[in-house]
Design a protein around this motif. Structure first.
Motif, short mmCIF file in Angstrom:
data_model
loop_
_atom_site.label_atom_id
_atom_site.label_comp_id
_atom_site.label_asym_id
_atom_site.label_seq_id
_atom_site.Cartn_x
_atom_site.Cartn_y
_atom_site.Cartn_z
N GLN A 188 3.84 3.95 -1.21
CA GLN A 188 4.35 4.45 -2.48
C GLN A 188 5.75 5.02 -2.25
O GLN A 188 6.08 5.47 -1.15
CB GLN A 188 3.43 5.52 -3.05
CG GLN A 188 2.05 5.00 -3.44
CD GLN A 188 1.15 6.13 -3.90
OE1 GLN A 188 0.56 6.85 -3.11
NE2 GLN A 188 1.06 6.29 -5.21
N VAL A 195 9.09 -1.57 -3.81
CA VAL A 195 7.99 -1.03 -3.00
C VAL A 195 6.63 -1.41 -3.59
O VAL A 195 5.65 -1.55 -2.87
CB VAL A 195 8.13 0.51 -2.89
CG1 VAL A 195 6.90 1.15 -2.27
CG2 VAL A 195 9.38 0.87 -2.07
N GLY A 196 6.59 -1.60 -4.90
CA GLY A 196 5.33 -1.92 -5.55
C GLY A 196 4.91 -3.37 -5.49
O GLY A 196 3.80 -3.71 -5.93
N ARG A 197 5.75 -4.24 -4.93
CA ARG A 197 5.38 -5.65 -4.84
C ARG A 197 4.40 -5.90 -3.70
O ARG A 197 4.23 -5.06 -2.82
CB ARG A 197 6.65 -6.49 -4.64
CG ARG A 197 7.56 -6.52 -5.86
CD ARG A 197 8.87 -7.18 -5.55
NE ARG A 197 9.78 -7.12 -6.70
CZ ARG A 197 11.09 -7.28 -6.62
NH1 ARG A 197 11.65 -7.52 -5.45
NH2 ARG A 197 11.84 -7.19 -7.71
N GLU A 256 16.33 -4.55 -2.01
CA GLU A 256 14.91 -4.86 -2.18
C GLU A 256 14.32 -5.42 -0.89
O GLU A 256 13.19 -5.06 -0.51
CB GLU A 256 14.73 -5.87 -3.32
CG GLU A 256 15.03 -5.31 -4.70
CD GLU A 256 15.09 -6.39 -5.77
OE1 GLU A 256 14.91 -6.05 -6.94
OE2 GLU A 256 15.33 -7.57 -5.42
N ALA A 314 8.22 -0.81 3.45
CA ALA A 314 6.97 -0.59 2.72
C ALA A 314 5.84 -1.46 3.23
O ALA A 314 4.66 -1.14 3.06
CB ALA A 314 7.18 -0.86 1.23
N SER A 315 6.17 -2.58 3.89
CA SER A 315 5.15 -3.49 4.41
C SER A 315 4.74 -3.15 5.84
O SER A 315 3.78 -3.75 6.36
CB SER A 315 5.67 -4.93 4.37
OG SER A 315 6.01 -5.33 3.07
N ALA A 368 11.38 1.45 -6.76
CA ALA A 368 9.96 1.54 -7.07
C ALA A 368 9.36 0.16 -7.29
O ALA A 368 8.23 -0.13 -6.87
CB ALA A 368 9.74 2.42 -8.31
N GLU A 369 10.13 -0.71 -7.95
CA GLU A 369 9.66 -2.07 -8.18
C GLU A 369 9.54 -2.83 -6.86
O GLU A 369 8.56 -3.55 -6.63
CB GLU A 369 10.60 -2.81 -9.12
CG GLU A 369 10.14 -4.21 -9.49
CD GLU A 369 11.06 -4.91 -10.47
OE1 GLU A 369 10.92 -6.13 -10.63
OE2 GLU A 369 11.92 -4.23 -11.06
N THR A 421 0.82 -1.21 0.00
CA THR A 421 0.00 0.00 0.00
C THR A 421 0.85 1.25 0.00
O THR A 421 0.36 2.34 -0.29
CB THR A 421 -0.91 0.02 1.24
OG1 THR A 421 -0.10 -0.07 2.43
CG2 THR A 421 -1.89 -1.14 1.22
N ARG A 432 4.21 6.38 2.63
CA ARG A 432 5.25 6.72 1.65
C ARG A 432 6.62 6.39 2.21
O ARG A 432 6.92 6.64 3.36
CB ARG A 432 5.18 8.20 1.27
CG ARG A 432 4.06 8.50 0.30
CD ARG A 432 4.11 9.90 -0.26
NE ARG A 432 3.09 10.03 -1.29
CZ ARG A 432 1.80 10.24 -1.04
NH1 ARG A 432 1.41 10.36 0.20
NH2 ARG A 432 0.93 10.33 -2.03
N SER A 460 2.81 -6.87 -0.22
CA SER A 460 3.37 -6.66 1.11
C SER A 460 3.83 -7.97 1.75
O SER A 460 3.25 -9.03 1.50
CB SER A 460 2.33 -6.01 2.03
OG SER A 460 1.99 -4.72 1.58
#
Length: 298
Positions: free
Chosen positions: A4, A279-281, A247, A254-255, A276-277, A2, A261, A283
């Motif tokens: 960004q 963080v976008g995976r 990563e 990010a999780s 960005a990749e 969730t 953010r 959680s």
């Protein structure tokens, strides 16, 4: 996930270049402060903000840029003592700095953080300092000088100087039930895991912010670039099999419950896209986060 990815400008060597790079690759937020980049960060962002009107920007009040010390004293916004100290949250200085930031950025900032209110402040005075700052920021919101405000801290939450309920109480006292406190910013990383551990138990600043609807900005997710070198292959595999150390480290941040953010300071296009990749995976599960906390501690 969730969260960004947003651009943090504290450690960017070239803020203008980093902002254009991030904005052209889909960044929706850039975070800065008047004292970043030798006092030139806001100026460096103006071109990108003009070119990308949908890019949101947050700035801060508190630290006094060296380039503004004498100007602020001459303007009557700063005392000589506060200028020498390099940090000030008096109503006069906040109002003066907000006007300068708006002019320099070329727009109304989407969010203004009270920057490290604990800096050089006796513990007994922190509540009064925050309340007076909130009063000034609520007035700025009513005059549409800014849109909203928050608190960015390095150790305020971890040292127990204040918590989210206390901030909400002060905001309500300063601005009523429709106050404009919208966010908090704090370090979240494999080095700063305490807030993650607390959130997994439904307590602490991340959980409290989530419950209150405040946005959480996670600063220093790679601890100034030190964390990837600290992550062993075994730890990376434990966190998320197949991930690189960077990563894996970003995945934990990010999780974390409540994080909205993740602020990364970089001007490298490849680093940005990798982040960005990551963080976008999807959680990491709470169980996976607990394993990390159990292994690394807080």
């Amino acid at each position: 996930m969730t969260a960004q990815l947003g651009l943090g400008t504290y450690r960017c060597l070239d803020v203008a270049e980093a902002a254009l790079m991030a904005a052209s690759r889909g960044a929706d937020w850039v975070d800065t402060a008047p004292n970043y980049a030798g006092g030139q960060a806001e100026t460096a962002l103006a071109v990108t903000l003009a070119a990308y009107p949908d890019l949101c920007v947050s700035t801060k009040v508190g630290f006094v840029p060296a380039s503004a010390m004498h100007i602020g004293v001459r303007a009557g916004a700063l005392s000589a003592a506060d200028a020498e100290r390099g940090h000030c949250l008096t109503p006069g200085y906040i109002s003066w700095q907000l006007a300068r930031s708006r002019l320099t950025l070329g727009r109304v900032p989407d969010l203004v953080f009270v920057h490290n209110p604990e800096h050089a402040c006796p513990d007994a005075e922190i509540t009064g300092r925050l309340y007076n700052a909130f009063l000034t920021l609520e007035e700025a919101c009513s005059q549409q000088i800014i849109s909203a405000y928050g608190v960015a801290t390095w150790r305020g939450f971890s040292n127990g100087l204040f918590d989210v309920p206390a901030l909400l109480e002060l905001a309500a006292k300063a601005g009523g039930p429709k106050h404009h406190l919208r966010a908090i910013q704090l370090p979240v990383s494999l080095v700063h895991l305490a807030s993650v551990a607390q959130a997994l138990d439904g307590r602490g600043p991340l959980a409290d912010a989530l419950a209150a609807g405040l946005e959480v900005f996670a600063s220093a997710p790679l601890h100034g670039g030190a964390i990837p070198g600290m992550v062993t292959p075994e730890l990376s595999e434990l966190i998320n099999p197949g991930n690189t150390p960077t990563e894996a480290a970003l995945a934990v941040v990010a999780s974390a419950p409540g994080v909205k953010r993740v602020l990364l300071s970089t001007g490298n296009p490849e680093h940005w896209m990798w982040a960005a990749e990551a963080v976008g995976r999807p959680s990491l599960s709470p169980d996976a986060l607990r394993r990390v906390v159990d292994v690394l501690g807080t």
